[in-house]
Scaffold this motif. Structure first.
Motif, mmCIF file in Angstrom:
data_model
loop_
_atom_site.group_PDB
_atom_site.id
_atom_site.type_symbol
_atom_site.label_atom_id
_atom_site.label_comp_id
_atom_site.label_asym_id
_atom_site.label_seq_id
_atom_site.Cartn_x
_atom_site.Cartn_y
_atom_site.Cartn_z
ATOM 1 N N GLU A 537 0.851 -1.191 0.000
ATOM 2 C CA GLU A 537 0.000 0.000 0.000
ATOM 3 C C GLU A 537 0.884 1.237 0.000
ATOM 4 O O GLU A 537 1.839 1.336 0.732
ATOM 5 N N TRP A 538 0.595 2.179 -0.863
ATOM 6 C CA TRP A 538 1.361 3.420 -0.845
ATOM 7 C C TRP A 538 0.490 4.648 -1.048
ATOM 8 O O TRP A 538 0.872 5.755 -0.702
ATOM 9 N N GLU A 539 -0.724 4.445 -1.585
ATOM 10 C CA GLU A 539 -1.549 5.599 -1.933
ATOM 11 C C GLU A 539 -1.954 6.409 -0.718
ATOM 12 O O GLU A 539 -2.003 7.637 -0.759
ATOM 13 N N CYS A 540 -2.261 5.698 0.363
ATOM 14 C CA CYS A 540 -2.730 6.386 1.566
ATOM 15 C C CYS A 540 -1.722 7.439 2.013
ATOM 16 O O CYS A 540 -2.078 8.582 2.293
ATOM 17 N N PHE A 542 0.578 8.894 0.292
ATOM 18 C CA PHE A 542 0.666 10.015 -0.638
ATOM 19 C C PHE A 542 -0.544 10.922 -0.549
ATOM 20 O O PHE A 542 -0.429 12.145 -0.666
ATOM 21 N N ASN A 543 -1.710 10.318 -0.338
ATOM 22 C CA ASN A 543 -2.895 11.154 -0.160
ATOM 23 C C ASN A 543 -2.742 12.047 1.047
ATOM 24 O O ASN A 543 -3.094 13.228 1.013
ATOM 25 N N SER A 679 4.801 -0.491 -7.237
ATOM 26 C CA SER A 679 4.403 0.500 -6.234
ATOM 27 C C SER A 679 5.535 1.506 -6.020
ATOM 28 O O SER A 679 5.288 2.692 -5.858
ATOM 29 N N HIS A 682 5.537 3.917 -8.947
ATOM 30 C CA HIS A 682 4.453 4.883 -8.786
ATOM 31 C C HIS A 682 4.843 5.976 -7.812
ATOM 32 O O HIS A 682 4.609 7.156 -8.025
ATOM 33 N N GLN A 683 5.431 5.552 -6.711
ATOM 34 C CA GLN A 683 5.818 6.538 -5.698
ATOM 35 C C GLN A 683 6.830 7.526 -6.254
ATOM 36 O O GLN A 683 6.723 8.722 -6.019
ATOM 37 N N PHE A 686 5.170 10.064 -8.451
ATOM 38 C CA PHE A 686 4.516 11.158 -7.738
ATOM 39 C C PHE A 686 5.499 12.074 -7.027
ATOM 40 O O PHE A 686 5.243 13.250 -6.844
ATOM 41 N N CYS A 692 2.946 16.863 -6.130
ATOM 42 C CA CYS A 692 3.614 16.556 -4.864
ATOM 43 C C CYS A 692 4.971 17.222 -4.707
ATOM 44 O O CYS A 692 5.438 17.406 -3.593
#
Ligand SMILES: [Zn+2]
Ligand SMILES: [Zn+2]
Ligand SMILES: [Zn+2]
Ligand SMILES: [Zn+2]
Ligand SMILES: [Zn+2]
Ligand SMILES: [Zn+2]
Ligand SMILES: [Zn+2]
Length: 1869
Positions: A537-540, A542-543, A679, A682-683, A686, A692
């Protein structure tokens, strides 16, 4: 209390009390001081139950609360009690005193347009409503518009929202009105107080969903059917789930269930059942137990049951009334300041149930509408006055934690929660600052956030989010706190009070606590051996970063303005960093050496230990550090203070976490992290992404720059080199011999890491357009960014603003625009499809940096390439040298030292030497390029003179840099880099030149190092040749040489040629001269001249008279030409074999598309339905058999396609496929046939060609023959044995003619020899016609006999021709203009097919032959016979009718005919009936009979034009019409022509006019009745003109001129259609005399068709023409008098929807060209026009998606559950339904609120570009950017032409095929 029996329909009883007595009672009590709010509450409770009604009918309950009665009986008495005896008057007086509201506060509905001013708005949340906007100064400023999500309110009048023009005119005027009032006296206020508190108490008590209301009304009665089951709204169940539950559990009908669901969505709840408590409770439990089936997204919430409750009916009644009461109350207190003051005072009483606190906290217990009512009340009551607003803000802040937690637990949308009030309160700067200072709101928000959102994810002092999606939902809701935080901090205060400072610092402390747990969150470890098992999980994380980033920037911004704050914040951050153990705490210290330098390094192996992208604390430190310098502080000056606190943080530790992350990123680039999956990628994406990077990448670089400025340069470099594991690479002495032992893999990695290291070094040194690092402003930073972007490509405005980070300042838009215009020019769009773009000006290109840190790899290479091309074009050195750098601020100055430190030179020397010696394994060209870039920096830094300590030149001599560079420049292997090396040398020499005067002072012995010697040495020494040429120069020289040679030889040849030419002309001089004269004469043989010579008519009857004309081409009639043979060879596009058309060979076909259409027929006419079929065809030819194979495979594919892509409308329809060659959408095939005249047997053709005029049957005989035929057709059935053959008809008609003449004239032949499969093709085409028609009629499939498919073919043919004519007219194309292939081949295929079909249709032999050849046993002669049996009578009947009306003056008259349609039908139906009994055939191919049909229809149309002519109107129009030279010439010609007419003819014309013209007749009967006819124009002008003209006794000559010109004009549509039609039939090309540019001319078209163009001929009483016209006219007159006819009107377009018979209408000669709706020029006008529009099914509900049909202008309630009409037993969206009727299954809709255009067709659809564009030429679908939009005519025309050209289906298919369109349920539109 009243109870009602279930069985009777409930009616409200008359009021029990006389209201006046009640008021009296209250007054008495009030005087005695015993009146309590309880009195009113009891009154409300008992009264309100009387107005609630429900009916149980068929399982469905209908509830109504009679609001208007309740208003009269309950609310009005209260008003009267408060305001005195005459409340209405009092209110009126109050109105006159003037409204006291100086702010607007209008609450926006969902979708309502809002406006913000980009010049004056303090921030983007400041908006105006339409009314305020229109009367404010901002409408002239740069504004933005958007549509509200609902719940916000208008900020007009709020001083703090606008920099200027705070008030609109209305609210400015209100400021002058007195706050006191004569109407609202003290006594009134006292009464108000009691009433207000009663109202508030009542509402508070009853509106709560569960306990109170029900308990109150229960009264212990549990029996009796007086309970309701109420279902509440939630956001976790979908509409479909609830509908499912209702139909299944509550046994609702689908339709009712949908209504209930719509009501729940609208109001937040609905009554589902009324019954006994038990029944209701059972239902409640059943619903609650119902497990809702999982939808696609299953979160924890979806398993929850629906929320229900059982309420007493009276409780529901009270609740409904309470809602009404609140709504009224809100409107009431808006009326005056004093009311609001009372209200505010009341709700501030802490012990009342209705105190603010309670209202805020119980919000969550209410349903949707109840909440909205309270919110509106608070906005109206508390936000209009500043003090009240402050009070509310304070209470809101104090309760913040509670209400936010409630909100997070709740599941309603944010806009339906009281939390949404924050935007009204926190965005007011003074209130925000007050709350921070006094209420500690900053701290409270973050504390709450920490507590509710992230605390549970902290493990080991760091955040770790789980992969559980369920937590995301609540996490998202918690993020609203961060939005609030952003509002709160959006304004930096001018100055800080002590309280504000403390409050702010408290908040910062909380923020740092959050950052502290974010430091190192979601750490990643390099995966070795195996791939990752799952993507972490990485989106959380970044959000969270995205939500928090702007707050971080704001906090730094605030702190930067106050030294005291900055100091404290710095210390706080240091403390947090010291305490944080991520990386720094785990690394141990070790001493490292490189060259002669040593440094202590923290040892942390990134390739084995965890690292993280998230380092907010380090970045926060960097952010703060940037601002220290501005306040005279520095790391050193603060060191003492921090150390006093025992906080030790050395520079090494500051940069360590960031350096680790950079090393990790470098390793990823070097391919070392491949096993870590997507993942990580993706990081990293961003990390650099514009959304970001401001608080990530950018800060990291600042952090490293901080380190670089605080450390000794060599030490800093060792830190970096060590972290990148490159000590051995820089200093080979450290790993002797290691390069041999290194594995290839390791070696490649080292090279790649070195590359990354050099690039990072370039970034650290070069990326200093950052305020604080160097002396630049934010604007410079923006400018740099824009320049770099525009170096990649030209950007459109929206692309550019998307590529830039959001500014925090409210009007950053304006700044951006200023900056953009300073560096770029805007290039306007050129075509409809292109956007306007910004192009970089010339000068800023100098600032280009190829290693710009925001570039991706692709962007970098793109920009580099462009730059090289640009320089090449300018003949500069082709390379990308580094730009000049801005001067560093004092704090960062020491950074420049890196460029002259030992290690730097060591690296430079290493790289250059290895390059010169042939690279070795360690160095690549890329290294060299980067080193050159760094050298460029160094040289330019010294050239800038910013840093006195910089002596790069001097130091560079120690490695003999110049010598090395020169060697590089000569090295042939380095061709690609030569220009860059040369550039470096040039700059270096500049540096050298400046050293010149001082060199002698230095005078170090090393001979070559003195500059003079170096210069000469460089030029002439070692190699002794000229300085190396740049690649460009070299190319240039070669090119020059080549071109010189070329030019010389060219010149030679030219000279020779010229000589030859001159001698030739000399010798042939006479010949040239005569040729010139000849061409002059030829010009006079022109059409115009001849047609205007008048003798020619008088001699018209004699053939030789028309010399000019007879040379022209005619396709019909006596002067007919025959078609020239055309090639008919093709290649089948499927099997690629050559093929040609022949009647005996296998048929060829072309794929075609058939669609129902309403485009040009706007009303049903007598001859057929309003809907017609249109065919289009791309013209690509294939074998029929090849196609059949292809088609069946397409069909299978279509069947296999997933259900979702299929059309949900379950009607039969033609399977669609694409032309295998050009992919044009198709659904049937048309046969490709030979030119028709060739189908005639040679004998017949020869006879026809050779025959003179005398051998043809004359027109009057033809008419007589037709009359007889009509009688015969009616008399006998064609199946009868005695059905007459042509001979007997000829006999019976009693004319002088023989059979041979008849045969010649009609071209009677044997059956056409057609291939057996040909009819099969035609029959399948017919089937397609029938299917297409059925979908439109929505009827179940009728059998063959029921539908006259044969006539359908003829109608389709005429419609298609007419559609093409209209299209050509609308695009202003004359007939001879080049037609696209698809039009051309479509027309001829269609006409030929119809013609051949008509000839073979009635032949039993043909049909049988076809059947037996096609499908074997199933076919039988029986069915063929049956087909003909049914077909014949209908054809006979139709022909009889047609002939009757045309020749016998029965039935409808010319007024109701569409003459062209009639012509086509007659041509295809009549001839073969004539010869049916002969067993012969007639192929309509331009025979004399065909010509007579044309003549008859021409005369009919001519008569219609004459009859409908209106002299007065024409005259008036003539005056208005702008005169063109063309029209003037024509008028002149007509004048001459009329003058030349014989008197007799003129007399006949006038007589015809006087007897038959309608306008003339009416004006004789009654003067005013002209308008009856005259519907297309209105207004007194015409009437006046008519009267004037009548009085003047109109001039005969003028009248005739006007009439004949009018007639010519009115005939043009008919003639153009006829020309198109007969060209396809006869294959005679249009003559060259047809114009290519101008309009088609009457005379020319007539001549082509063989018709007499001189109108006078038709008025010769001797001729049959005049007789025919006279009878047409007489019939028309009679018909018109008996029926009340009216002209066809566009508004009657959808009248087919109505069951009533279509109105009798006059079909005009020239139909108006169909148009789309006229749209507002300004988009905001359009959106405002629907701001108050309601759903047609529900007057209380505003339309959510108002959608305009662009064909008729109707506004529909699109894509919503409230409007789902039925179409063929299926519920569809309103647009689909409308499209079916309005556009015959296809529609063009404009979704007004999101500015999108949708094409809909047969359950499919697509979005197309809307016709509204902003000033940058861009559309704005969804109003995301909000720039003012204006109608773009070209874009709208494109939509129009697509519609007019019948291309919508095609466009839909095309867009769906190309794009990966998300599956949209188009039929729900
Ligand atoms: Zn307003
Ligand atoms: Zn206003
Ligand atoms: Zn403004
Ligand atoms: Zn083929
Ligand atoms: Zn094609
Ligand atoms: Zn419409
Ligand atoms: Zn609706």
């Amino acid at each position: 209390m009243d109870r009602y029996d279930m069985d009777i329909v409930v009616v409200a009883p008359p009021p029990e009390h006389d209201t006046s007595s009640r008021i009296k009672e209250w007054r008495l009590k009030s005087q005695s001081g015993t009146l309590k709010d309880k009195d009113f509450m009891e009154f409300f409770k008992t009264e309100s139950t009387k107005y609630f009604e429900f009916q149980n009918e068929m399982e469905t309950v209908k509830c109504v609360f009679k609001e208007s009665l309740a208003k009269e009986e309950i609310i009005d008495p209260i008003i009267e009690f408060m305001l005195g005896d005459k409340p209405a008057q009092a209110l009126e007086k109050l109105q006159k005193e003037g409204n006291t509201a100086t702010v607007c506060n209008k609450v926006f509905k969902n979708g309502e347009p809002t406006y913000s001013c980009r010049e004056c708005g303090v921030d983007p949340t400041c908006v105006l409503c339409v009314n305020c906007f229109k009367s404010s100064a901002h409408r002239f400023h740069k504004y933005k518009m958007s549509s509200s999500g609902g719940g916000g309110c208008c900020d007009c009048g709020d001083d703090e929202a606008w920099k200027r023009d705070q008030y609109c005119e209305l609210h400015l005027a209100n400021r002058k009105n007195p706050l006191e009032s004569n109407i609202i006296t003290k006594a009134v206020l006292e009464r108000c107080e009691i009433c207000f508190s009663a109202i508030l108490a009542f509402c508070v008590k009853f509106l709560e969903i569960e306990p109170n209301a029900s308990m109150e009304c229960l009264d212990g009665e549990l029996d009796g059917a007086n309970f309701c089951t109420v279902l509440y709204n939630d956001e976790s169940h979908t509409f479909d789930q609830v509908i499912h539950t209702l139909t299944k559990i509550a046994k609702c009908r689908q339709k009712d269930a949908m209504e209930i669901v719509a009501a729940i969505d609208r109001e937040g709840r609905a009554v589902v059942k009324c019954d006994t408590f038990k029944e209701c409770n059972d239902l409640k439990e059943a619903i609650e137990n119902q497990m809702i089936p999982h939808s696609g997204l299953h979160t924890a919430r979806h398993s929850q049951s629906l929320r229900t409750s059982v309420l007493n009916i009276n409780a529901v009644a009270c609740q409904q009334f309470a809602l009404q009461l609140l709504g009224w109350f809100q409107e009431f207190i808006v009326r005056h300041y004093l009311f609001r003051r009372t209200f505010a005072m009341l709700i501030q009483q802490k012990n009342e149930p209705f105190c603010i606190r309670h209202i805020l906290e119980y919000d969550v217990k209410l349903w949707k509408t109840a909440r909205t009512c309270w919110h509106r009340l608070l906005i109206s009551g508390m936000l209009m006055e500043y003090q009240n607003k402050m009070v509310l803000a304070q209470e809101f802040s104090r309760r913040y934690a509670t209400i936010v937690e409630d909100f997070i637990r709740d599941d309603h949308d944010h806009s339906f929660s009281i939390v949404s009030l924050s935007v009204q309160l926190f965005t007011v700067p003074s209130i925000a600052h007050h709350l921070i200072a006094e209420e500690g709101i900053f701290d409270k928000l973050l504390h709450t956030f920490y507590h509710v959102a992230i605390e549970e994810f902290i493990r080991n002092r760091t955040l770790h989010f789980s992969k559980d999606m369920a937590s995301m939902a609540f996490f998202k809701r918690a993020n609203y706190i961060l939005y609030d935080l952003r509002y709160l901090l959006s304004f930096k205060p001018e100055s800080f009070s002590e309280e504000l400072r403390t409050g702010f610092l408290d908040g910062c402390k909380a923020l740092i606590r959050v950052l502290n747990v974010m430091q190192g969150m979601e750490p990643i470890t390099r995966q070795m051996g195996q791939h990752m098992d799952y993507e972490p999980e990485w989106e959380c994380a970044f959000n969270l970063h995205i939500k928090l980033a702007s707050t971080i920037s704001q906090v730094i911004e605030w702190a930067s303005s106050d030294a005291e704050l900055l100091r404290k914040l710095y210390k706080m951050t240091v403390r947090a960093l010291v305490s944080n153990s991520f990386i720094v705490g785990q690394a141990k210290l070790e001493s490292k050496r490189c060259g002669h330098n040593m440094a202590d390094c923290l040892i942390y192996d990134v390739s084995t230990q965890p690292v993280s992208i998230h380092l907010p604390l380090s970045r926060f430190y960097a952010g703060i550090y940037l601002h220290l310098g501005a306040h005279g502080m520095s790391y050193d000056s603060l060191l003492a203070e921090t150390e006093a606190l025992n906080l030790r943080l050395n520079p090494r530790e500051i940069i360590q976490p960031v350096l680790c992350t950079q090393a990790m990123i470098a390793q990823v680039a070097a391919g070392m992290w491949r096993r870590n999956g997507y993942s990580l990628l993706h990081q990293l994406y961003f990390y650099r992404n514009v959304r970001c990077r401001v608080e990530m990448l950018d800060r990291d670089i600042v952090c490293l720059q901080t380190g670089a400025s605080l450390m000794e340069s060599n030490e800093f470099l060792i830190q970096m080199i060590n972290m990148f594991n490159l000590l051995g690479w820089v200093d080979p002495s450290l790993e002797p011999g290691i390069s041999q032992t290194q594995s290839d893999d390791e070696h490649v990695r080292q090279v790649a890491m070195a590359d990354e290291f050099l690039e990072l070094l370039i970034v650290i040194i070069g990326e200093r357009w950052m305020p604080g690092v160097s002396r630049v402003t934010e604007q410079d930073r923006l400018r740099k960014e824009i320049i770099q972007l525009l170096c990649i490509k030209s950007y459109s405005h929206s692309e550019l603003s998307r590529a830039l980070p959001d500014g925090n300042a409210g009007n950053s838009d304006n700044i951006i625009e200023d900056v953009i215009s300073s560096v770029a020019v805007f290039k306007k769009p050129v075509g409809v499809d292109s956007k306007g773009v910004y192009e970089l000006k010339e000068q800023p290109h100098e600032e280009f940096n190829v290693y710009f840190y925001h570039y991706t790899k692709e962007e970098k290479s793109k920009a580099e390439e462009l730059q090289r091309e640009r320089r090449k074009a300018k003949k500069e050195l082709v390379c990308c040298p580094p730009p000049m750098l801005p001067q560093l601020t004092p704090a960062f100055t020491s950074m420049a030292n890196i460029l002259q430190c030992d290690l730097f030179f060591m690296i430079v020397e290493q790289v250059i030497d290895s390059t010169l010696s042939g690279f070795g394994r360690r160095i690549t060209e890329s290294h060299l390029q980067k080193v050159l870039h760094l050298l460029g920096f160094a040289i330019q830094e010294e050239l800038s003179d910013h840093y006195p300590f910089l002596s790069f030149y001097k130091s560079s001599q120690s490695i003999r840099l110049q010598e090395k560079l020169e060697k590089l420049a000569r090295c042939p292997r380095l061709e690609a880099h030569r220009d860059f090396v040369l550039w470096t040398l040039q700059r270096y020499k500049q540096l050298q030149a400046r050293q010149a005067p001082s060199t002698s002072l230095y005078g170090t012995g090393g001979g070559a190092s003195t500059s003079a010697a170096a210069l000469s040495g460089a030029a002439h020494s070692s190699h002794g040749d000229a300085p190396p040429l740049s690649s460009e120069q070299q190319q240039l020289r070669e090119k020059e040489a080549r071109s010189r040679l070329a030019a010389e030889s060219r010149a030679k040849i030219m000279a020779q040629m010229q000589n030859a030419q001159q001698s030739f002309i000399k010798s042939n001089a006479e010949m040239f001269a005569s040729e010139l004269r000849a061409t002059d004469d030829g010009g006079s043989m022109d059409w115009e001249d001849i047609s205007s010579t008048d003798e020619f008519f008088t001699e018209g009857d004699e053939e030789e008279g028309a010399v000019g004309l007879s040379t022209g081409v005619a396709c019909l009639g006596a002067r007919r030409n025959f078609c020239s043979p055309t090639a008919n060879h093709f290649k089948c596009i499927l099997c690629f074999e050559d093929c040609s058309i022949s009647s005996s060979g296998p048929p060829l076909v072309s794929s075609a598309f058939l669609q129902t259409s309403h485009v040009i027929y706007t009303a049903p006419s007598v001859e057929g339905p309003a809907t017609a079929l249109h065919v289009s065809c791309c013209g690509h030819v294939m074998h029929y058999n090849c196609w059949k194979e292809y088609y069946s495979s397409e069909e299978t594919k279509e069947m296999r396609r997933p259900q979702r892509n299929r059309v949900p409308l379950n009607q039969p329809q033609n399977v669609e496929f694409h032309c295998p060659y050009c992919r044009t959408l198709s659904n049937t095939v048309l046969p490709v046939s030979e030119a028709l005249p060739k189908m005639l047997p040679p004998a017949a053709a020869a006879a026809a060609a050779g025959a003179g005029a005398a051998t043809w049957m004359p027109l009057d005989c033809f008419v007589e023959l037709m009359r007889t035929l009509s009688v015969e057709l009616k008399r006998s059935k064609p199946n009868d044995a005695d059905f007459p053959n042509s001979q007997s008809i000829l006999r019976k008609s009693d004319i002088v003619s023989d059979v041979a003449q008849l045969e010649r004239s009609a071209q009677i032949t044997e059956q056409p020899p057609l291939h057996a499969n040909w009819l099969e093709v035609m029959n399948s085409f017919h089937k397609a016609l029938r299917t297409a028609m059925q979908t439109q009629l929505l009827q179940p499939a009728a059998n063959d006999e029921d539908m006259d498919t044969v006539s359908l073919a003829w109608i389709t043919c005429s419609y298609t021709v007419q559609a093409l004519e209209v299209y050509l007219y609308a695009t202003q194309k004359p007939l001879r203009a080049e037609l696209p292939m698809r039009h051309q081949s479509c027309m001829s295929n269609l006409v030929r097919a119809c013609s051949l079909y008509s000839a073979s249709l009635l032949s039993k032999e043909q049909q049988q032959q076809q059947r037996s050849s096609s499908t074997g046993p199933s076919s039988s002669s029986e069915s063929t016979a049956k087909l003909i049996d049914t077909l014949l009578p209908s054809q006979c009947e139709q022909v009889a009718k047609l002939l009757d009306s045309l020749f016998n003056q029965k039935g409808c008259s010319v007024l109701e005919w569409d003459c062209f349609r009639m012509l086509v039908k007659l041509t295809f139906m009549m001839p073969n009936l004539l010869v049916y009994a002969d067993k012969k055939a007639i192929i309509p191919s331009g025979s004399m009979f065909d010509f007579y049909i044309l003549q008859s229809c021409f005369l009919a149309n001519l008569t219609k034009a004459l009859v409908l002519f209106n002299y007065e109107r024409e005259h008036a129009k003539q005056l208005k019409r702008p005169a063109t030279t063309e029209s003037e010439e024509r008028a002149m010609a007509m004048h001459e022509y009329v003058e030349g007419l014989p008197e007799k003819i003129k007399h006949n014309m006038v007589a015809f006019y006087q007897n038959n013209n309608f306008a003339r007749i009416t004006s004789l009967y009654e003067q005013g009745a002209v308008q009856q006819m005259d519907v297309s124009t209105t207004g007194g002008d015409d009437v006046a003109a008519a009267a004037a003209a009548a009085a003047a006794g109109c001039d005969e000559h003028e009248l005739l001129v006007a009439m004949l010109m009018y007639v010519q004009r009115e005939m043009s549509s008919f003639l153009r259609c006829a020309c198109l039609f007969y060209r396809c039939m006869t294959d005679v090309e249009f003559p060259d005399s047809f114009p290519l540019e101008q309009h088609d001319r009457f005379e020319l078209m007539c001549h082509y068709l063989g018709l007499e163009s001189q109108l006078g001929v038709y008025f010769d009483m001797e001729s049959v023409y005049a007789t025919m016209m006279q009878s047409f006219a007489a019939h028309a007159k009679e018909r018109w008098e008996s029926l009340n006819l009216s002209l066809e009107k566009p508004t009657q377009r959808i009248s087919s929807q109505l069951p009533s018979p279509p109105p009798r209408v006059i079909v005009p000669c020239q139909r108006a060209v169909p148009k789309l709706v006229k749209l507002f020029d300004d988009y905001s006008d359009l959106i405002n026009s629907v701001s108050d529009i309601f759903c047609p099914n529900n007057e209380r509900e505003e339309m959510k998606t108002p959608t305009m049909c662009l064909i008729c202008g109707t506004i529909l309630c699109g894509q919503s559950y409230c409007c789902q009409p039925e179409l063929g037993k299926i519920q569809v969206g309103a647009c689909t339904h409308h499209a079916h009727y309005c556009g015959a299954e296809v529609g063009i809709f404009l979704r007004i609120r999101d500015c999108q255009v949708v094409y809909l067709g047969r359950g499919k659809g697509c979005f197309v570009q809307p016709p509204y564009l902003d000033e940058y030429g861009e559309t704005d679908q969804g109003l995301r950017r909000g720039n003012p939009l204006r109608l773009c005519k070209a874009a709208y025309d494109r939509i129009y032409l697509q519609w007019l050209g019948h291309n919508l289906h095609e466009e839909i298919a095309r867009l769906n095929e190309n794009a990966n369109v998300a599956v949209t349920q188009w039929h729900h539109m």
